[in-house]
Scaffold this motif. Structure first.
Motif, short mmCIF file in Angstrom:
data_model
loop_
_atom_site.label_atom_id
_atom_site.label_comp_id
_atom_site.label_asym_id
_atom_site.label_seq_id
_atom_site.Cartn_x
_atom_site.Cartn_y
_atom_site.Cartn_z
N GLY A 197 -9.76 -17.71 0.47
CA GLY A 197 -9.07 -16.45 0.70
C GLY A 197 -7.74 -16.42 -0.03
N PRO A 198 -6.92 -15.42 0.25
CA PRO A 198 -5.62 -15.33 -0.40
C PRO A 198 -4.72 -16.49 0.00
N ARG A 199 -3.83 -16.83 -0.91
CA ARG A 199 -2.87 -17.87 -0.59
C ARG A 199 -1.99 -17.43 0.58
N THR A 200 -1.50 -18.38 1.34
CA THR A 200 -0.68 -18.06 2.51
C THR A 200 0.49 -17.17 2.12
N GLU A 201 1.14 -17.48 1.00
CA GLU A 201 2.32 -16.72 0.58
C GLU A 201 1.97 -15.31 0.10
N ASP A 202 0.67 -15.05 -0.15
CA ASP A 202 0.26 -13.72 -0.61
C ASP A 202 -0.26 -12.84 0.52
N GLN A 203 -0.44 -13.41 1.69
CA GLN A 203 -0.98 -12.64 2.80
C GLN A 203 0.05 -11.62 3.31
N LEU A 204 -0.45 -10.47 3.69
CA LEU A 204 0.41 -9.42 4.20
C LEU A 204 1.02 -9.85 5.54
N PRO A 205 2.33 -9.67 5.71
CA PRO A 205 2.95 -10.05 6.99
C PRO A 205 2.26 -9.36 8.17
N HIS A 206 2.06 -10.08 9.25
CA HIS A 206 1.34 -9.52 10.39
C HIS A 206 2.13 -8.41 11.07
N THR A 207 3.42 -8.33 10.79
CA THR A 207 4.26 -7.29 11.41
C THR A 207 4.19 -5.97 10.65
N ALA A 208 3.58 -5.97 9.45
CA ALA A 208 3.56 -4.76 8.62
C ALA A 208 2.81 -3.63 9.32
N GLN A 209 3.41 -2.46 9.36
CA GLN A 209 2.80 -1.30 10.00
C GLN A 209 2.56 -0.15 9.02
N ALA A 210 3.28 -0.17 7.90
CA ALA A 210 3.14 0.92 6.93
C ALA A 210 3.27 0.36 5.52
N ALA A 211 2.49 0.91 4.60
CA ALA A 211 2.54 0.51 3.20
C ALA A 211 2.73 1.75 2.34
N VAL A 212 3.56 1.63 1.34
CA VAL A 212 3.89 2.76 0.46
C VAL A 212 3.63 2.35 -0.98
N LYS A 213 2.98 3.24 -1.73
CA LYS A 213 2.72 2.99 -3.15
C LYS A 213 3.86 3.56 -3.99
N ILE A 214 4.43 2.71 -4.84
CA ILE A 214 5.52 3.09 -5.73
C ILE A 214 5.11 2.75 -7.16
N VAL A 215 5.41 3.63 -8.11
CA VAL A 215 5.11 3.33 -9.51
C VAL A 215 6.42 3.09 -10.28
N ILE A 216 6.37 2.13 -11.18
CA ILE A 216 7.49 1.83 -12.07
C ILE A 216 7.06 2.31 -13.45
N VAL A 217 7.73 3.32 -13.99
CA VAL A 217 7.28 3.94 -15.23
C VAL A 217 8.39 3.92 -16.27
N GLY A 218 7.99 4.19 -17.50
CA GLY A 218 8.95 4.23 -18.60
C GLY A 218 8.24 3.99 -19.91
N GLY A 219 8.98 4.12 -20.99
CA GLY A 219 8.42 3.90 -22.31
C GLY A 219 8.16 2.44 -22.59
N PHE A 220 7.68 2.18 -23.78
CA PHE A 220 7.36 0.82 -24.18
C PHE A 220 8.61 -0.06 -24.21
#
Length: 206
Positions: free
Chosen positions: A11-34
């Protein structure tokens, strides 16, 4: 390869697992030119090992890609970058960095889907590449803040001059950042979250 019933799939590495306290997730995009620092920002701030899709630049891009100001780059993002950062114990941001070269912009629509907001990274040596980026966000109704990435040889302009040059309204935050530094990248994301909160409080957030 044949797997036996006794075989286990890691499975996922321990450090990559989502914190058990997480209640909400938000998608953010980082955009810009080359070459404005999108991959760098995602990598510097992500609390997990970021997923990147960088490929070595080849002669195929000569005459096609506008690499002005980024002549020393040897790799480019061809799909997306992905990272994650916990803003609080309950709130997690999923970060998606977009490809900067125009021939990969067809991927942007999928990356913008479901995004609550965006950070537009700009390089003051190449302000003109930011217009199409911000125009696409406005077309999709994705709120954004503008972050001026620090490059050693880039000219420095007062915020109001940048606002005029980029034709931005007074309500859109413009901040300076250093995408290489975790604290600076985190502060940029916090500026975006405060901006989104203010839009939500006024009913302007879709």
């Amino acid at each position: 390869m044949d797997f036996k019933s006794s075989d286990t799939i890691p499975g996922p590495r321990t450090e990559d697992q989502l914190p058990h306290t997480a209640q909400a997730a938000v998608k953010i995009v980082i955009v810009g030119g080359f070459g404005v620092g999108k991959t760098t920002m995602v990598g510097s701030v992500s609390e997990i090992k970021p997923l990147t899709t960088e490929e070595t630049m080849t002669q195929a891009g000569v005459g096609v890609d506008d690499n002005y100001g980024s002549d020393t780059k040897t790799a480019t993002t061809v799909a997306m970058d992905f990272g994650r950062i916990s803003i609080t114990d309950q709130l997690v941001l999923y970060l998606f960095g977009t490809p900067g070269q125009e021939r990969f912009w067809f991927l942007w629509n999928g990356l913008f889907e479901g995004a609550l907001g965006a950070v537009v990274l700009i390089d003051t040596r190449r302000l003109e590449v930011s217009f199409d980026v911000m125009g696409r966000l406005e077309e999709r109704g994705v709120p954004f803040v503008v972050a001026v990435n620090s490059f050693p040889d880039a000219p420095h302009y007062p915020v109001e001059e940048l606002r005029t040059a980029l034709d931005l309204s007074e309500d859109i935050p413009i901040i300076e950042c250093d995408a290489r530094r975790r604290a600076s990248s985190r502060d940029t994301l916090m500026t975006l979250m405060r901006f989104l909160h203010s839009l939500a409080m006024t009913g302007a957030l879709r």
